[in-house]
Every structure is written in C-alpha cells, then in structure tokens.
Design a protein around this motif. Structure first.
Motif, PDB file in Angstrom:
ATOM      1  N   LEU A  59      10.523  64.644   8.457  1.00 48.86           N
ATOM      2  CA  LEU A  59      11.224  63.362   8.353  1.00 48.86           C
ATOM      3  C   LEU A  59      10.227  62.243   8.121  1.00 48.86           C
ATOM      4  CD1 LEU A  59      13.840  61.641   8.601  1.00 48.86           C
ATOM      5  CD2 LEU A  59      13.187  61.259  10.995  1.00 48.86           C
ATOM      6  N   ASP A  60      10.577  61.380   7.179  1.00 49.98           N
ATOM      7  CA  ASP A  60       9.850  60.146   6.967  1.00 49.98           C
ATOM      8  C   ASP A  60      10.281  59.205   8.101  1.00 49.98           C
ATOM      9  OD1 ASP A  60       8.932  57.710   6.150  1.00 49.98           O
ATOM     10  OD2 ASP A  60      10.030  57.668   4.249  1.00 49.98           O
ATOM     11  N   GLY A  61       9.442  59.110   9.133  1.00 52.27           N
ATOM     12  CA  GLY A  61       9.830  58.342  10.334  1.00 52.27           C
ATOM     13  C   GLY A  61       9.375  56.891  10.282  1.00 52.27           C
ATOM     14  N   ASP A  62       9.065  56.395   9.065  1.00 55.14           N
ATOM     15  CA  ASP A  62       8.596  55.010   8.901  1.00 55.14           C
ATOM     16  C   ASP A  62       7.460  54.718   9.896  1.00 55.14           C
ATOM     17  OD1 ASP A  62      10.281  54.691   6.802  1.00 55.14           O
ATOM     18  OD2 ASP A  62      11.844  53.648   7.909  1.00 55.14           O
ATOM     19  N   THR A  63       7.609  53.693  10.726  1.00 62.30           N
ATOM     20  CA  THR A  63       6.513  53.359  11.653  1.00 62.30           C
ATOM     21  C   THR A  63       6.714  54.001  13.026  1.00 62.30           C
ATOM     22  OG1 THR A  63       7.730  51.427  12.376  1.00 62.30           O
ATOM     23  CG2 THR A  63       6.198  51.103  10.552  1.00 62.30           C
ATOM     24  N   ARG A  65      18.655  48.635   2.383  1.00 59.22           N
ATOM     25  CA  ARG A  65      17.264  48.596   1.921  1.00 59.22           C
ATOM     26  C   ARG A  65      16.365  49.458   2.796  1.00 59.22           C
ATOM     27  NH1 ARG A  65      18.457  42.401   0.846  1.00 59.22           N
ATOM     28  NH2 ARG A  65      19.276  42.710   2.949  1.00 59.22           N
ATOM     29  N   ASP A  66      15.199  49.799   2.184  1.00 56.08           N
ATOM     30  CA  ASP A  66      14.214  50.629   2.895  1.00 56.08           C
ATOM     31  C   ASP A  66      13.365  49.726   3.797  1.00 56.08           C
ATOM     32  OD1 ASP A  66      12.651  52.757   3.645  1.00 56.08           O
ATOM     33  OD2 ASP A  66      11.522  52.886   1.766  1.00 56.08           O
ATOM     34  N   ASN A  67      14.034  48.974   4.646  1.00 54.79           N
ATOM     35  CA  ASN A  67      13.359  48.010   5.539  1.00 54.79           C
ATOM     36  C   ASN A  67      13.829  48.186   6.980  1.00 54.79           C
ATOM     37  OD1 ASN A  67      13.339  46.769   2.759  1.00 54.79           O
ATOM     38  ND2 ASN A  67      12.047  45.300   3.847  1.00 54.79           N
ATOM     39  N   SER A  72      13.387  61.638   3.022  1.00 51.10           N
ATOM     40  CA  SER A  72      12.851  60.362   2.541  1.00 51.10           C
ATOM     41  C   SER A  72      13.568  59.153   3.140  1.00 51.10           C
ATOM     42  CB  SER A  72      12.979  60.333   1.013  1.00 51.10           C
ATOM     43  OG  SER A  72      12.936  59.006   0.546  1.00 51.10           O
ATOM     44  N   GLY A  73      12.777  58.219   3.663  1.00 53.74           N
ATOM     45  CA  GLY A  73      13.374  56.984   4.189  1.00 53.74           C
ATOM     46  C   GLY A  73      14.008  56.173   3.077  1.00 53.74           C
ATOM     47  N   LEU A  74      13.324  56.142   1.922  1.00 58.87           N
ATOM     48  CA  LEU A  74      13.880  55.393   0.799  1.00 58.87           C
ATOM     49  C   LEU A  74      15.223  55.969   0.376  1.00 58.87           C
ATOM     50  CD1 LEU A  74      13.782  53.412  -1.592  1.00 58.87           C
ATOM     51  CD2 LEU A  74      12.361  55.043  -2.823  1.00 58.87           C
ATOM     52  N   SER A  75      15.278  57.280   0.206  1.00 61.36           N
ATOM     53  CA  SER A  75      16.516  57.892  -0.294  1.00 61.36           C
ATOM     54  C   SER A  75      17.633  57.856   0.752  1.00 61.36           C
ATOM     55  CB  SER A  75      16.255  59.336  -0.728  1.00 61.36           C
ATOM     56  OG  SER A  75      15.319  59.340  -1.769  1.00 61.36           O
ATOM     57  N   ILE A  98       4.599  59.358  10.290  1.00 57.96           N
ATOM     58  CA  ILE A  98       4.672  57.926  10.621  1.00 57.96           C
ATOM     59  C   ILE A  98       3.582  57.185   9.858  1.00 57.96           C
ATOM     60  CG2 ILE A  98       5.857  58.068  12.847  1.00 57.96           C
ATOM     61  CD1 ILE A  98       3.041  57.915  14.173  1.00 57.96           C
ATOM     62  N   GLU A  99       3.896  55.962   9.448  1.00 59.14           N
ATOM     63  CA  GLU A  99       2.945  55.192   8.641  1.00 59.14           C
ATOM     64  C   GLU A  99       2.384  54.018   9.445  1.00 59.14           C
ATOM     65  OE1 GLU A  99       6.249  54.678   5.842  1.00 59.14           O
ATOM     66  OE2 GLU A  99       5.729  52.557   5.692  1.00 59.14           O
ATOM     67  N   ASP A 100       1.149  53.648   9.099  1.00 54.25           N
ATOM     68  CA  ASP A 100       0.451  52.644   9.918  1.00 54.25           C
ATOM     69  C   ASP A 100       0.764  51.225   9.459  1.00 54.25           C
ATOM     70  OD1 ASP A 100      -0.965  52.932   7.569  1.00 54.25           O
ATOM     71  OD2 ASP A 100      -2.944  53.114   8.499  1.00 54.25           O
ATOM     72  N   PRO A 155       9.631  45.748  11.279  1.00 53.16           N
ATOM     73  CA  PRO A 155      10.271  46.605  10.286  1.00 53.16           C
ATOM     74  C   PRO A 155       9.412  46.692   9.030  1.00 53.16           C
ATOM     75  CG  PRO A 155      11.290  44.424  10.239  1.00 53.16           C
ATOM     76  CD  PRO A 155      10.227  44.389  11.298  1.00 53.16           C
ATOM     77  N   LYS A 156       9.291  47.897   8.487  1.00 56.12           N
ATOM     78  CA  LYS A 156       8.421  48.097   7.322  1.00 56.12           C
ATOM     79  C   LYS A 156       9.143  47.730   6.012  1.00 56.12           C
ATOM     80  CE  LYS A 156       9.496  51.138   4.933  1.00 56.12           C
ATOM     81  NZ  LYS A 156       9.323  52.562   4.633  1.00 56.12           N
ATOM     82  N   THR A 157       8.351  47.692   4.943  1.00 59.21           N
ATOM     83  CA  THR A 157       8.886  47.489   3.593  1.00 59.21           C
ATOM     84  C   THR A 157       8.378  48.647   2.755  1.00 59.21           C
ATOM     85  OG1 THR A 157       8.887  45.089   3.809  1.00 59.21           O
ATOM     86  CG2 THR A 157       8.798  45.945   1.565  1.00 59.21           C
ATOM     87  N   ALA A 177       0.187  61.601   9.998  1.00 57.62           N
ATOM     88  CA  ALA A 177      -0.133  60.168  10.028  1.00 57.62           C
ATOM     89  C   ALA A 177      -0.323  59.688   8.592  1.00 57.62           C
ATOM     90  CB  ALA A 177      -1.393  59.938  10.840  1.00 57.62           C
ATOM     91  N   ARG A 178       0.394  58.645   8.253  1.00 55.34           N
ATOM     92  CA  ARG A 178       0.336  58.159   6.868  1.00 55.34           C
ATOM     93  C   ARG A 178      -0.507  56.893   6.797  1.00 55.34           C
ATOM     94  NH1 ARG A 178       5.786  57.070   3.376  1.00 55.34           N
ATOM     95  NH2 ARG A 178       5.196  55.115   2.354  1.00 55.34           N
ATOM     96  N   VAL A 179      -1.470  56.945   5.884  1.00 51.33           N
ATOM     97  CA  VAL A 179      -2.401  55.827   5.738  1.00 51.33           C
ATOM     98  C   VAL A 179      -1.921  54.930   4.594  1.00 51.33           C
ATOM     99  CG1 VAL A 179      -4.789  55.212   5.202  1.00 51.33           C
ATOM    100  CG2 VAL A 179      -4.302  57.252   6.589  1.00 51.33           C
TER     101      VAL A 179
HETATM  102 MG    MG Z   1       9.555  55.943   3.288  1.00 54.05          MG
END
Ligand code: MG
Ligand code: SPV
Length: 546
Positions: free
Chosen positions: A85-89, A58-60, A47-50, A114-116, A120-122, A159-161
């Motif tokens: 792995l949560d690879g964010d973007t 921060r998860d940014n 988890s990217g957050l954890s 990866i999320e769309d 840097p993501k939030t 791919a995360r929507v």
């Molecule tokens: Mg995440």
C-alpha cells in the motif's frame, strides 16, 4: 482442505530480496486488483493517486486513511498476491503509523510504503514548492515505530525518499536513504520525476552493495521510455507501474460514455465492451453457484444446448480452406465459429456440439462434443444434423457454423417462449438481385417496433436469389431454437425425413417446410441486420470489420 500458500507478506519479502527485477502493478479497487493478478503480476501497488482518483478526490489526503483502508481491504480480499500500500506519509506521526501497520496486517496487506513528506502530502508530480520534506529523525522514528508494532516479521515497510522530487539533490537523497536503511526499512523507494533515468542510475551507483540487504524500488512513470533492462542491469529490485490501470480505465470510460451520450443507444457499444458475464466471472460467481448447490436446495437451471453444423468446406473460399473448413477461417484473430460459440459461453451455455466433416482434424476447440459427418462430400445439412440427433432435447439452439452476429440476437432468441423459433432478418432492401439466401414468407412483415416472435409465424422458406424472392419478408439467418415440445417434433420429423430417398441432399429449410406441412407452428423473431453469412472473400473482409 484449503491448500496452504506462502503468506502474502513473505511473497512480497521474497520479491524484494530476489535477484530478479520484479514488478508491482497498480490497482485501485477489488476489480483492478483481480485484473492485475490475472494478468500474471506477482504483486500489487495500492496507488494513493489511483485510489483517490477512483474516489473522485485529490491525491492530497482528502480521502481519510480509514477510507483508504476500506479500499485496500477489498483489494486484498479479491486476490492472493501481495499488496504494497502507498501509505503516503503514514497519515500523521509515529503513533498514526503504528495504528496503520496494525490495521494493514489485520486486513492481509503485505506492506506499506511511507514517504518523507509532511501530512497532508501533495502528489510528487505536482508543484515542487508543495513538497516540503519531513525531518529525517522524525521520519526514522516512524519507520522504527512501524517495525516495532508489526506482528509478522515479514510485513514490509518501505521508506520513500522524496529528496529528488523536492529538488534537494543527490547528496540529500543518499543521506536520507542511508538513515532510513539504518532505521530498519525493508527497502527504499527512490522517486524521480525527470524524463530520463539519470538520477536513479546515479543513485544506484552510489548505493552499491547496500541494495543486497536494503533493496531499491522505483516508479518510472516519468522516465517510462527507459528500456526495462537498464533497471535490471542497475540492480533495481522492484519496478512499480504506478497508475496505468486507472489511466486506461479513464480513457475507456470517457470513450464509452461519449458514444452512448451522442448516439442515445447501446448498439455500437455492446460488442466492444466486456459482457456482464465477464463481470460475473471476475466477481467469482462460480464459487457462489457451487456454494448454493451445497447449502441451498437449488435445482439445476434448464440450460439450453447448442448444435453447430460445420461439415462443409466452403466452396467459394478455396485458398483459405486448403487445410481447414471455412468455419475455422480466422476472423479478427479467432476462428469464425468461435465467435458465435463465445456468445453461448457468455450465456453460460457450455453444452456445445459441432458436426464436422471436411478437415475434421483441424478442429482444436476444447470441451466440445464432436460428431463426424465423414460423407460430407455427398450429403448435406440434414444428414449432419441427424448425426447429432440425440442432442436435440429440451432447449436447443441449432446454428450454422459460418455466421457472425451481434450477441444481442442470441440473448433475445434465448428468451423466446415458442416451441420452435427462427431468426429472420427483415432488412432486405440492400440485397443485390443475384444475392442468394434462405428467403422466408411469414404471417406478417416486421413492423420494426414489435420484436417479439409471438407476432409472426413462418409460412414457407425457400433458398434462391433475391430477384426471385421480391415478396419475401426476410431471410433466415441460420439460427433455430427449440424447447422440449419443439425438440421432440423436430427430432421426430428429422427421423421421418431420413427415410426419404432425397434425404442426403436436404437442408434445414426442407425440415422447416416439412414441419409446416405437418401444421407445426414456427415462430419468427425478426431482426434488422447485424449479422453476416460468411460465404465468399467479400464476406470474409466484411467479417474482419464486423
Ligand atoms: Mg502516492
Ligand atoms: C502513487 O501511485 O500514488 C504514487 C506514485 O505515489 S506517484 O504518483 O508517482 O507519486
């Protein structure tokens, strides 16, 4: 030879493609990854957050992608199950994605999600206005670039929507999911932040048969109250429990640090937390110990052994001892005797003997040497000990089977250097006049600051009532430790006493008094409470709170 195992990438692919609902458990470092594996999970969510929370940021994308890579490498090394792995973007554009995939493959990570969104993501559960979505074409290019880069066909790109998170609606969510499927994603993570599963279930209806070739992954952090079967029935492929080790760890860390801060002591904490031995086990120290034997000439440590006396029924506990002896009465979910055996295990002392008698068949504990005192009804403690005499060699701890005590007591006892040492409780003031115990006289009273056994010697020990032993300096709790010299003299004295006509009635204090008669020095290690002798129903209920 090492046993060949299914590749981690293939394991994760099999989970995605199976007809069952599968689960990934969050982990954020090597230890939590190992814990997820030991709990039985077939896969891990990095988890990217954890991971960022564990690093205190921060998860940014405040932690750089190579810092995340370092963490996930430790997780991968610590486990045999696959990690997604949560690879964010993807930490940048298609080119950054290519390098990420290469590095993850090199580190034994089974897949990346990866999320769309825009780097840097939030975190998805923060401010909706901070969730700008990536251009669909650009994101498809990233998926393709990842797929073209991977060396192992089974490496997974999910791919995360984020359309539902960003408030763009179901139409956009479906459009994006389909585009990513066509771009070659090995699965779609459809995220939702409402407290009901409605969005996800509506999406699944529309997605239909496509989930057979492009499975759906969900993260029900917000709609956690949904029965898991509803996900199964909706044909969801993988469910991610996304942050629960981290959140529980924070709860535990906050509690323990608050207690230690307020009490300026570890006394009320130690027995509620895992032992350092458990940390060593999780770190697989066993493997290193075995390797040391192979590659270094390390002599086997002089390991102590333990003998438990557990032959009697426990006369005052009739109802609880119909079918088992008192040492097997359940205290806090475990047989009484197991609580003290565990203290020994924590010191890596595995050579444990039990002298049993009453209902001996009720003992189910494994890896124990059993000695049977079949005359338990007509004999007493020394007869039981005599049966296990061959075990009294070198460093030996002899223990009553029916005592509960805080584990530091054994730790301290094991460090004592005297030939024979007994543990004596100096906290006598709350003993009722009718209380019965093994009261001792010593060369000096406990001064409550000196803890070493060097400071007191046993002068005499007698079983009786507190009211008849007002001058006693303490009560023996039922623990004796000997070293080689002590074991020899104790064993010899036991054999001498066995020829005595009154032997069958003799107890351990009789052996100690005999040793004193022979001018053998017995050291006293004082404690201040923190133990319990389980004799009656009141003791059993005290034991439950111990
Ligand atoms: Mg995440
Ligand atoms: C994470 O665990 O970092 C996730 C899931 O991305 S969520 O926090 O729900 O966005």
């Amino acid at each position: 030879m090492k046993t060949p195992t299914v590749k981690k990438t293939t394991q994760l692919r099999n989970m995605l493609m199976s007809n069952e609902l599968e689960f990934l458990m969050e982990a954020h470092n090597g230890m939590s990854a190992k814990i997820a594996e030991e709990a039985g999970f077939k896969g891990i969510w990095g988890s990217g957050l954890s991971i960022s929370a564990a690093l205190g940021v921060r998860d940014n994308n405040e932690a750089s992608w190579t810092q995340v890579l370092e963490v996930v490498e430790f997780m991968s090394d610590a486990t045999k199950i696959p990690i997604l792995l949560d690879g964010d973007t993807g930490y940048g554009n298609f080119n950054n994605m290519r390098r990420l995939v290469t590095k993850l493959e090199q580190r034994g990570v089974a897949g990346v999600c990866i999320e769309d969104k825009i780097f840097p993501k939030t975190n998805s559960f923060l401010r909706t206005e901070a969730q700008p979505l990536a251009d669909i074409e650009e994101f498809c290019g990233k998926i393709k670039a990842g797929q073209d880069t991977k060396l192992d066909d089974d490496f997974n790109i999910i791919a995360r929507v984020e359309a539902l998170i960003a408030g763009w609606g179901m139409g956009e969510a479906l459009k994006r999911a389909e585009a990513y499927r066509l771009a070659g994603a090995n699965g779609i993570l459809m995220h939702s932040k409402i407290s009901k599963p409605d969005e996800i279930l509506a999406f699944m209806k529309e997605w239909g048969e496509r989930s057979k070739s492009c499975p759906i992954v969900i993260v029900p952090t917000k709609y956690y109250a949904t029965p898991t079967n509803a996900f199964r029935e909706a044909n969801i492929s993988v469910c991610i429990w996304a942050n629960h080790q981290m959140r529980m760890a924070v709860t535990a860390m906050q509690n323990v640090t608050k207690t230690i801060f307020e009490e300026q002591s570890l006394m009320n904490v130690e027995d509620k937390i895992v032992s350092v031995a458990e940390l060593f086990r999780l770190q697989n120290d066993k493997e290193l110990e075995a390797a040391e034997k192979l590659y270094l000439s390390v002599a086997d440590a002089d390991k102590p052994r333990a003998i438990f006396l557990a032959a009697s029924r426990g006369a005052e506990l009739k109802e609880l001892t119909e079918d088992k002896p008192k040492v097997l009465i359940d205290i806090n979910g475990k047989p009484l005797i197991e609580q003290s055996i565990n203290h020994f295990y924590e010191h890596d002392i595995k050579d444990i003997s039990i002298v049993r008698g009453y209902k001996k068949e009720a003992f189910k504990l494994q890896n124990i040497k059993y000695f049977d005192n079949d005359n338990f009804e007509t004999t007493s403690e020394l007869s039981s000990l005599f049966l296990a005499k061959k075990e009294i060699v070198d460093h030996t701890v002899i223990s009553y089977g029916d005592i509960l005590y805080r584990k530091y007591i054994l730790s301290r006892l094991l460090e004592e250097k005297g030939d024979i040492t007994i543990v004596v409780d100096a906290a006598l003031k709350d003993r009722a006049p009718g209380y019965e115990g093994d009261f001792v006289n010593c060369s000096r009273a406990h001064n409550h600051t000196l803890f070493s056994a060097e400071n007191a010697e046993l002068k005499g020990i007698k079983f009786g009532k507190a009211s008849d032993n007002k001058e006693a300096q303490g009560e023996w709790i039922g623990l004796i430790k000997t070293n080689k010299v002590g074991s020899d003299v104790l064993s010899k004295t036991l054999t001498e006493l066995s020829n005595d006509s009154g032997f069958s009635k003799m107890k351990l204090p009789d052996l100690m008094n005999k040793l004193l008669e022979k001018k053998v020095k017995i050291n006293v290690m004082y404690i201040d409470g923190h133990w319990l002798d389980v004799d009656n129903y009141a003791d059993v209920s005290r034991g439950q709170k111990f």
